[in-house]
Design a protein around this motif. Structure first.
Motif, short mmCIF file in Angstrom:
data_model
loop_
_atom_site.label_atom_id
_atom_site.label_comp_id
_atom_site.label_asym_id
_atom_site.label_seq_id
_atom_site.Cartn_x
_atom_site.Cartn_y
_atom_site.Cartn_z
N VAL A 165 -21.63 -23.45 20.94
CA VAL A 165 -21.94 -24.88 21.10
C VAL A 165 -22.38 -25.20 22.53
CG1 VAL A 165 -20.94 -27.19 20.97
CG2 VAL A 165 -20.32 -25.49 19.27
N LEU A 166 -21.73 -24.55 23.49
CA LEU A 166 -21.98 -24.88 24.91
C LEU A 166 -23.41 -24.63 25.33
CD1 LEU A 166 -18.81 -23.56 26.76
CD2 LEU A 166 -19.74 -25.85 26.94
N VAL A 167 -23.98 -23.52 24.82
CA VAL A 167 -25.31 -23.15 25.30
C VAL A 167 -26.36 -24.21 24.92
CG1 VAL A 167 -27.09 -21.37 25.16
CG2 VAL A 167 -24.69 -20.73 25.50
N PRO A 168 -26.42 -24.66 23.62
CA PRO A 168 -27.39 -25.73 23.33
C PRO A 168 -27.11 -27.03 24.09
CG PRO A 168 -26.41 -24.87 21.30
CD PRO A 168 -25.76 -24.16 22.42
N VAL A 169 -25.81 -27.36 24.27
CA VAL A 169 -25.49 -28.58 25.02
C VAL A 169 -26.02 -28.45 26.45
CG1 VAL A 169 -23.64 -30.06 25.92
CG2 VAL A 169 -23.48 -29.15 23.61
N ALA A 170 -25.82 -27.27 27.03
CA ALA A 170 -26.30 -27.05 28.40
C ALA A 170 -27.82 -27.18 28.45
CB ALA A 170 -25.87 -25.67 28.86
N LEU A 171 -28.48 -26.63 27.42
CA LEU A 171 -29.94 -26.73 27.36
C LEU A 171 -30.36 -28.19 27.29
CD1 LEU A 171 -30.90 -23.85 24.92
CD2 LEU A 171 -31.81 -24.15 27.21
N TYR A 172 -29.60 -28.98 26.56
CA TYR A 172 -29.91 -30.39 26.40
C TYR A 172 -29.75 -31.13 27.72
CZ TYR A 172 -29.40 -35.21 24.85
OH TYR A 172 -29.53 -36.56 24.73
N ILE A 173 -28.68 -30.79 28.46
CA ILE A 173 -28.40 -31.50 29.72
C ILE A 173 -29.50 -31.18 30.75
CG2 ILE A 173 -26.79 -31.76 31.67
CD1 ILE A 173 -24.53 -31.19 29.74
N ASN A 174 -29.78 -29.91 30.89
CA ASN A 174 -30.84 -29.54 31.83
C ASN A 174 -31.31 -28.12 31.48
OD1 ASN A 174 -32.33 -28.61 34.12
ND2 ASN A 174 -31.44 -30.32 35.27
N TRP A 175 -32.45 -28.03 30.83
CA TRP A 175 -32.86 -26.71 30.31
C TRP A 175 -33.14 -25.71 31.41
CZ3 TRP A 175 -37.56 -24.59 31.45
CH2 TRP A 175 -38.56 -25.45 31.92
N ARG A 176 -33.60 -26.24 32.59
CA ARG A 176 -33.91 -25.29 33.67
C ARG A 176 -32.64 -24.61 34.16
NH1 ARG A 176 -36.91 -29.85 34.69
NH2 ARG A 176 -39.18 -29.59 34.72
N LEU A 177 -31.59 -25.45 34.39
CA LEU A 177 -30.31 -24.89 34.84
C LEU A 177 -29.68 -24.01 33.76
CD1 LEU A 177 -28.71 -27.98 36.62
CD2 LEU A 177 -29.59 -25.90 37.69
N ALA A 178 -29.88 -24.41 32.48
CA ALA A 178 -29.26 -23.68 31.37
C ALA A 178 -29.81 -22.25 31.27
CB ALA A 178 -29.49 -24.42 30.08
N LEU A 179 -31.06 -22.07 31.71
CA LEU A 179 -31.65 -20.72 31.63
C LEU A 179 -30.80 -19.71 32.41
CD1 LEU A 179 -35.50 -21.28 31.88
CD2 LEU A 179 -34.12 -20.60 29.90
N VAL A 180 -30.24 -20.16 33.54
CA VAL A 180 -29.40 -19.27 34.35
C VAL A 180 -28.19 -18.80 33.51
CG1 VAL A 180 -28.02 -19.07 36.45
CG2 VAL A 180 -30.07 -20.50 36.43
N LEU A 181 -27.60 -19.77 32.79
CA LEU A 181 -26.43 -19.41 31.96
C LEU A 181 -26.81 -18.46 30.85
CD1 LEU A 181 -24.41 -22.72 31.55
CD2 LEU A 181 -23.94 -20.76 33.01
N ILE A 182 -27.99 -18.67 30.27
CA ILE A 182 -28.41 -17.80 29.16
C ILE A 182 -28.61 -16.37 29.67
CG2 ILE A 182 -30.29 -17.36 27.52
CD1 ILE A 182 -30.40 -20.45 27.18
N VAL A 183 -29.22 -16.25 30.85
CA VAL A 183 -29.39 -14.90 31.44
C VAL A 183 -28.01 -14.27 31.65
CG1 VAL A 183 -30.16 -13.65 33.51
CG2 VAL A 183 -31.60 -15.44 32.53
N LEU A 184 -27.06 -15.10 32.11
CA LEU A 184 -25.71 -14.58 32.36
C LEU A 184 -25.08 -14.05 31.05
CD1 LEU A 184 -23.43 -14.34 34.50
CD2 LEU A 184 -22.57 -16.51 33.67
N CYS A 185 -25.28 -14.81 29.95
CA CYS A 185 -24.75 -14.38 28.65
C CYS A 185 -25.31 -13.01 28.30
CB CYS A 185 -25.12 -15.35 27.55
SG CYS A 185 -24.19 -16.86 27.62
N PHE A 186 -26.62 -12.84 28.47
CA PHE A 186 -27.26 -11.56 28.13
C PHE A 186 -26.70 -10.42 28.97
CE2 PHE A 186 -30.51 -14.08 25.89
CZ PHE A 186 -30.52 -13.36 24.71
N VAL A 187 -26.49 -10.72 30.25
CA VAL A 187 -25.93 -9.68 31.15
C VAL A 187 -24.55 -9.24 30.63
CG1 VAL A 187 -25.02 -9.26 33.47
CG2 VAL A 187 -27.23 -10.41 33.17
N PHE A 188 -23.72 -10.21 30.24
CA PHE A 188 -22.37 -9.89 29.76
C PHE A 188 -22.44 -9.05 28.48
CE2 PHE A 188 -18.72 -12.39 31.70
CZ PHE A 188 -19.37 -12.57 32.91
#
Ligand SMILES: Nc1ncnc2c1ncn2[C@@H]1O[C@H](COP(=O)(O)OP(=O)(O)OP(=O)(O)O)[C@@H](O)[C@H]1O
Ligand SMILES: [Mg+2]
Length: 599
Positions: A165-188
């Motif tokens: 749930v968090l990832v789409p919400v983050a994308l909604y809040i600010n997609w540019r900033l959310a990209l950093v989190l998505i990269v982090l998820c992939f790294v993990f």
């Protein structure tokens, strides 16, 4: 015992985890209710960062000349926040409490099931598994299950759902900033997958060494008298050290890999936060976001990172537990090779007619310990088996109570194949005095009541009197309440034998098996016991194994066994007159060093 196949791919990992959840049995409903409540709770937690952002924005918009005007906006936000806080704390406490109770309860249920299952496995399937190993598998397996259930309902499901749930919400809040989190998820994800592949085989080795360690330690502790009398303490300690070193040797690289994961995940987390702050500042200076949105986002990233770390922690633990669970399931999945057929009969108390018809049995399926054995035992009569050590006497009689099933031929009781009888009904009709007296580390009374749980004290005394055991029991200050140590270690060999005879007398079965039942007794006690046994065996079908031929003089039939076969049959006098193997055995026993015959 070798463990089951190795889970070298994540799919097997998932299958294993699914099986763990399936084992919830009747508690499944409660489990899923807890899980759903937990997911709702995780959703409610999203409110906090959003409220935080709103508070910051409200503060930053406050008019500088009249700051008190902010309260009508701020107060409802703070009250809502407090409400959410109270709700999440109390719900969290309730869920944790119920999840704890549920997983403890299930752990004990599964432990009991495993215990019952292991006890049902026939001797043939037990022989290659040491009791110490089975014990370790039981304790560590149920521990692993307990932890996985507890953490699934308390944390992991909620963590997984929150991430989704968090990832789409983050994308909604600010997609540019959310990209950093998505990269982090992939790294993990990439990192844990890589480490799992690197460490699974090693972790399996670690577990197998741990099982060896448990087996070796319990084997040594069970034979402490041997260890001390042969001055083997140093040797045993050093062989335990060797196994423990092998376990450590396999463990170290696994630890290093997981330490590396720890360092890498921590660094990527710090890097991601830095990126978010830097990118946020840049977006703010270009009018693309507010300070509140950045604060919300940083709080969000904190939540994503916490969940990611939780999931990595969970996978780490699952990686450690997977081989334990596999060993546990492997034992649980072993079907007992001896079990009741669907049409199994309960014959009640049998008359005691026993017939072996061309019975063949091999422990290793190749070299028969019993070959084409045929004989009959009429109700109320006695058949004795004699022959050299290793001739197959104990093996033959163990087939009667189905410790093993023969590979060919059949055994009947009152004309019915024993495989068509209910196992427990068959065994309740047979009383065995084993070659090695098998006793529990419990009181004398408890050991005796194994034969007849509802036996009165008077019955215990009566049975012990017949078995010539009463005198030595009463010599102990605590009498029947005396604890006798592991396998009856605190008693003499002869005392152990007399206890096991008393135990079988209490059972009062129509068929009696006496395997070297009096071999450890002095001749005076043996004579008295044989007289008592004569009265007891008069109306029972009795199978006696004896090396001392004087004890089987009264047997109706004697079977002389050699290499798993009957080589001579007849009464004592008939066989002696035959001048064959039996005559030779008698002569060996009844002549003294000078060759004089002694009666
Ligand atoms: N659990 C087992 N697994 C494998 N082989 C076994 C097992 N028990 C016995 N054997 C083998 O089967 C053969 C027959 O053994 P059994 O115990 O029946 O002999 P026995 O006639 O009772 O000897 P003894 O008079 O010494 O008690 C022996 O060669 C023995 O090594
Ligand atoms: Mg034997």
């Amino acid at each position: 015992m070798s463990s089951a196949g190795q889970p070298t791919d994540p799919i097997k990992f998932v299958a294993l985890y699914k099986r763990v959840l399936k084992m919830l049995g009747s508690d499944r409903k409660l489990g899923w209710t807890l899980a759903c409540a937990n997911v709702t709770l995780a959703m409610a937690m999203f409110a906090e960062p959003i409220l935080f952002g709103l508070v910051i924005d409200a503060l930053s918009r406050a008019p500088l000349d009249h700051p008190e005007q902010i309260w009508p906006v701020l107060a409802p936000l703070l009250f809502t926040w407090m409400g959410f806080g109270l709700f999440t704390i109390s719900c969290g406490a309730l869920i944790a409490l119920f999840a704890d109770r549920l997983s403890h309860r299930r752990r004990h249920i599964v432990l009991r099931d495993y215990f019952e299952h292991v006890l049902q496995l026939p001797l043939a399937q037990q022989s290659d598994k040491h009791s110490g190993r089975l014990m370790k598998i039981m304790l560590q397996g149920t521990d692993a299950l307990w932890w996985l259930w507890l953490s699934f309902f308390r944390d992991h499901l909620a963590a997984a759902v929150s991430l989704i749930v968090l990832v789409p919400v983050a994308l909604y809040i600010n997609w540019r900033l959310a990209l950093v989190l998505i990269v982090l998820c992939f790294v993990f994800v990439g990192l844990t997958h890589f480490i799992l592949r690197k460490t699974q085989a090693l972790q399996q080795q670690v577990e197998s060494h741990q099982s060896d360690l448990a087996e070796q330690a319990s084997d040594t502790l069970g034979n402490i008298a041997l260890v001390q009398s042969f001055a083997r303490i140093e040797h045993e300690v050093s062989s335990l050290k060797n196994i423990s070193q092998r376990a450590l040797g396999a463990q170290m690289p696994v630890l290093s890999w997981w330490a590396l994961v720890n360092v890498l995940t921590r660094s990527s987390t710090t890097l991601s936060i830095l990126c978010i702050v830097a990118l946020g500042a840049w977006l703010f200076t270009h009018g693309l976001t507010t300070v509140g949105a950045i604060v919300t986002f940083i709080a969000f990233s904190g939540m994503v990172i916490m969940r990611l770390e939780q999931i990595v922690g969970f996978i780490h633990r699952l990686a450690i537990d997977a081989p334990r669970l596999q060993e546990f399931f492997h034992v649980l999945d072993t079907e007992p090779s001896i079990h009741d057929s669907p049409q199994a009969l309960d014959p009640g108390r049998v008359r005691g007619a026993v017939a072996f018809e061309n019975v063949t049995f091999a422990y290793d399926k190749k070299h028969p310990a019993i070959q084409g054995l045929s004989f009959t035992l009429k109700p109320g009569t006695t058949v004795a088996l004699v022959g050299a050590s290793g001739a197959g006497k104990s093996t033959a009689l163990s087939l009667l109570y189905r410790a093993f099933d023969p590979q060919a031929g059949r055994i009947t009781v009152d004309g019915t194949d024993i495989r068509e009888l209910q196992l427990s009904a068959l065994r309740s009709n047979i009383g065995v005095v084993f070659q090695e007296a098998l006793l529990f580390n419990r009181s004398i009374a408890e050991n005796l009541r194994v034969g007849l749980p509802e036996a009165t004290d008077a019955q215990l005394r009566q049975a012990c009197a017949s078995a010539q055991a009463l005198d030595f029991i009463l010599q102990h200050p605590q009498g029947f309440d005396t604890k006798i140590g592991e396998r009856g270690r605190m008693l003499s060999g002869g005392e152990r034998q007399r206890l096991s005879i008393a135990r079988v007398l209490l059972k009062d079965p129509p068929i009696l098996i006496l395997d070297e039942a009096t071999s450890a007794l002095d001749s005076a006690t043996e004579t008295k016991l044989l007289q008592a046994l004569e009265a007891v065996t008069k109306d029972r079908s009795t199978l006696v194994i004896a090396h001392r031929l004087a004890t089987i003089r009264q047997a109706d039939t004697i079977l002389v066994m050699a290499h798993g076969q009957v080589v001579e049959t007849g009464s004592f006098d008939e066989l002696y007159a035959l001048g064959g193997r039996f005559t030779q055995l008698v002569k060996e026993q009844f002549t003294d060093a000078s060759g004089q015959f002694i009666s």
